[in-house]
Design a protein around this motif. Sequence first.
Motif, mmCIF file in Angstrom:
data_model
loop_
_atom_site.group_PDB
_atom_site.id
_atom_site.type_symbol
_atom_site.label_atom_id
_atom_site.label_comp_id
_atom_site.label_asym_id
_atom_site.label_seq_id
_atom_site.Cartn_x
_atom_site.Cartn_y
_atom_site.Cartn_z
ATOM 1 N N SER A 33 0.825 -1.211 0.000
ATOM 2 C CA SER A 33 0.000 0.000 0.000
ATOM 3 C C SER A 33 0.859 1.262 0.000
ATOM 4 O O SER A 33 0.451 2.276 -0.556
ATOM 5 C CB SER A 33 -0.958 -0.002 1.189
ATOM 6 O OG SER A 33 -0.237 0.118 2.397
ATOM 7 N N LEU A 34 2.038 1.207 0.618
ATOM 8 C CA LEU A 34 2.919 2.373 0.571
ATOM 9 C C LEU A 34 3.458 2.599 -0.835
ATOM 10 O O LEU A 34 3.629 3.727 -1.270
ATOM 11 C CB LEU A 34 4.087 2.202 1.540
ATOM 12 C CG LEU A 34 3.763 2.370 3.013
ATOM 13 C CD1 LEU A 34 4.991 2.075 3.854
ATOM 14 C CD2 LEU A 34 3.233 3.753 3.308
ATOM 15 N N LEU A 35 3.705 1.529 -1.549
ATOM 16 C CA LEU A 35 4.252 1.649 -2.895
ATOM 17 C C LEU A 35 3.190 2.055 -3.907
ATOM 18 O O LEU A 35 3.398 2.954 -4.716
ATOM 19 C CB LEU A 35 4.896 0.334 -3.321
ATOM 20 C CG LEU A 35 5.547 0.315 -4.689
ATOM 21 C CD1 LEU A 35 6.690 1.334 -4.751
ATOM 22 C CD2 LEU A 35 6.068 -1.069 -5.001
ATOM 23 N N TYR A 36 2.023 1.399 -3.865
ATOM 24 C CA TYR A 36 1.007 1.604 -4.898
ATOM 25 C C TYR A 36 -0.156 2.498 -4.463
ATOM 26 O O TYR A 36 -0.990 2.845 -5.273
ATOM 27 C CB TYR A 36 0.456 0.256 -5.363
ATOM 28 C CG TYR A 36 1.514 -0.577 -6.041
ATOM 29 C CD1 TYR A 36 2.017 -0.232 -7.282
ATOM 30 C CD2 TYR A 36 2.019 -1.715 -5.427
ATOM 31 C CE1 TYR A 36 3.005 -0.985 -7.903
ATOM 32 C CE2 TYR A 36 3.003 -2.484 -6.032
ATOM 33 C CZ TYR A 36 3.480 -2.107 -7.269
ATOM 34 O OH TYR A 36 4.460 -2.854 -7.865
ATOM 35 N N GLY A 37 -0.248 2.826 -3.187
ATOM 36 C CA GLY A 37 -1.287 3.731 -2.724
ATOM 37 C C GLY A 37 -2.644 3.100 -2.539
ATOM 38 O O GLY A 37 -3.632 3.799 -2.364
ATOM 39 N N MET A 38 -2.722 1.784 -2.581
ATOM 40 C CA MET A 38 -3.988 1.080 -2.379
ATOM 41 C C MET A 38 -3.671 -0.321 -1.870
ATOM 42 O O MET A 38 -2.541 -0.780 -1.966
ATOM 43 C CB MET A 38 -4.784 0.999 -3.678
ATOM 44 C CG MET A 38 -4.101 0.224 -4.763
ATOM 45 S SD MET A 38 -5.081 0.232 -6.249
ATOM 46 C CE MET A 38 -3.983 -0.590 -7.361
ATOM 47 N N GLU A 39 -4.674 -0.958 -1.322
ATOM 48 C CA GLU A 39 -4.484 -2.325 -0.853
ATOM 49 C C GLU A 39 -4.505 -3.273 -2.042
ATOM 50 O O GLU A 39 -5.110 -2.989 -3.071
ATOM 51 C CB GLU A 39 -5.559 -2.702 0.160
ATOM 52 C CG GLU A 39 -5.423 -1.974 1.480
ATOM 53 C CD GLU A 39 -4.103 -2.220 2.181
ATOM 54 O OE1 GLU A 39 -3.558 -3.343 2.089
ATOM 55 O OE2 GLU A 39 -3.595 -1.274 2.806
ATOM 56 N N ASP A 40 -3.857 -4.386 -1.889
ATOM 57 C CA ASP A 40 -3.777 -5.371 -2.963
ATOM 58 C C ASP A 40 -5.096 -6.118 -3.134
ATOM 59 O O ASP A 40 -5.898 -6.192 -2.214
ATOM 60 C CB ASP A 40 -2.665 -6.372 -2.671
ATOM 61 C CG ASP A 40 -2.916 -7.108 -1.379
ATOM 62 O OD1 ASP A 40 -3.217 -6.453 -0.370
ATOM 63 O OD2 ASP A 40 -2.828 -8.334 -1.378
ATOM 64 N N VAL A 41 -5.305 -6.638 -4.322
ATOM 65 C CA VAL A 41 -6.462 -7.491 -4.601
ATOM 66 C C VAL A 41 -5.926 -8.906 -4.758
ATOM 67 O O VAL A 41 -5.094 -9.170 -5.629
ATOM 68 C CB VAL A 41 -7.197 -7.057 -5.891
ATOM 69 C CG1 VAL A 41 -8.340 -8.009 -6.197
ATOM 70 C CG2 VAL A 41 -7.710 -5.635 -5.748
ATOM 71 N N GLN A 73 -4.132 10.949 -4.606
ATOM 72 C CA GLN A 73 -3.926 12.153 -3.810
ATOM 73 C C GLN A 73 -3.768 11.815 -2.324
ATOM 74 O O GLN A 73 -3.056 12.499 -1.606
ATOM 75 C CB GLN A 73 -5.078 13.131 -3.999
ATOM 76 C CG GLN A 73 -5.092 13.788 -5.365
ATOM 77 C CD GLN A 73 -6.282 14.706 -5.548
ATOM 78 O OE1 GLN A 73 -7.291 14.587 -4.870
ATOM 79 N NE2 GLN A 73 -6.155 15.632 -6.487
ATOM 80 N N MET A 74 -4.406 10.736 -1.893
ATOM 81 C CA MET A 74 -4.344 10.335 -0.489
ATOM 82 C C MET A 74 -3.064 9.576 -0.147
ATOM 83 O O MET A 74 -2.746 9.397 1.013
ATOM 84 C CB MET A 74 -5.557 9.476 -0.138
ATOM 85 C CG MET A 74 -6.892 10.178 -0.274
ATOM 86 S SD MET A 74 -7.052 11.546 0.857
ATOM 87 C CE MET A 74 -7.304 10.649 2.378
ATOM 88 N N ILE A 75 -2.303 9.156 -1.157
ATOM 89 C CA ILE A 75 -1.122 8.337 -0.886
ATOM 90 C C ILE A 75 -0.077 9.092 -0.068
ATOM 91 O O ILE A 75 0.558 8.524 0.820
ATOM 92 C CB ILE A 75 -0.515 7.767 -2.179
ATOM 93 C CG1 ILE A 75 0.483 6.666 -1.830
ATOM 94 C CG2 ILE A 75 0.143 8.815 -3.010
ATOM 95 C CD1 ILE A 75 0.942 5.878 -3.038
ATOM 96 N N ASP A 76 0.100 10.386 -0.328
ATOM 97 C CA ASP A 76 1.067 11.153 0.442
ATOM 98 C C ASP A 76 0.661 11.226 1.906
ATOM 99 O O ASP A 76 1.504 11.105 2.800
ATOM 100 C CB ASP A 76 1.220 12.566 -0.123
ATOM 101 C CG ASP A 76 1.950 12.579 -1.454
ATOM 102 O OD1 ASP A 76 2.775 11.658 -1.674
ATOM 103 O OD2 ASP A 76 1.708 13.495 -2.255
ATOM 104 N N GLU A 77 -0.629 11.403 2.142
ATOM 105 C CA GLU A 77 -1.126 11.429 3.519
ATOM 106 C C GLU A 77 -0.895 10.077 4.195
ATOM 107 O O GLU A 77 -0.482 10.009 5.350
ATOM 108 C CB GLU A 77 -2.608 11.787 3.531
ATOM 109 C CG GLU A 77 -3.188 11.873 4.928
ATOM 110 C CD GLU A 77 -4.663 12.229 4.911
ATOM 111 O OE1 GLU A 77 -5.363 11.800 5.854
ATOM 112 O OE2 GLU A 77 -5.108 12.918 3.979
#
Length: 118
Positions: A33-41, A73-77
């Motif tokens: 999630s830190l790398l791609y900005g979302m949880e894996d599927v 946009q939320m990944i930085d946060e």
Amino acid sequence: MTETYKDWLNKLPYALWAYRTSIRSSTGVTLYSLLYGMEDVLLVELRIHSLRVMMEANLLESEWAKARHEELQMIDEKRLRALYHFQGYQRRIERAFNKKVRVRDLKPGDLGIYSYKK
């Protein structure tokens, strides 16, 4: 099938996937999630449709793009929260280490326990 120590090469991708998608205690999030900005599927979610996959499949392309843009946009946060979590983790480790440290007063010429007698 008999498993032996020689099977490690076949199991390595699964071990790496598990490592990258499990929550780290130091950051509180997964490396994925830190790398791609979302949880894996997970592949099983694609085979047996999970609610998350079904919801994304029913979105229009423009809605999906808008949702993806908001996630980016939320990944930085998210990374900043992970950094704060990591800093707190480091402080806890430092406190635990410092409890075990013995302070020694050394003067010039002291060799501590390694002093030699002539």
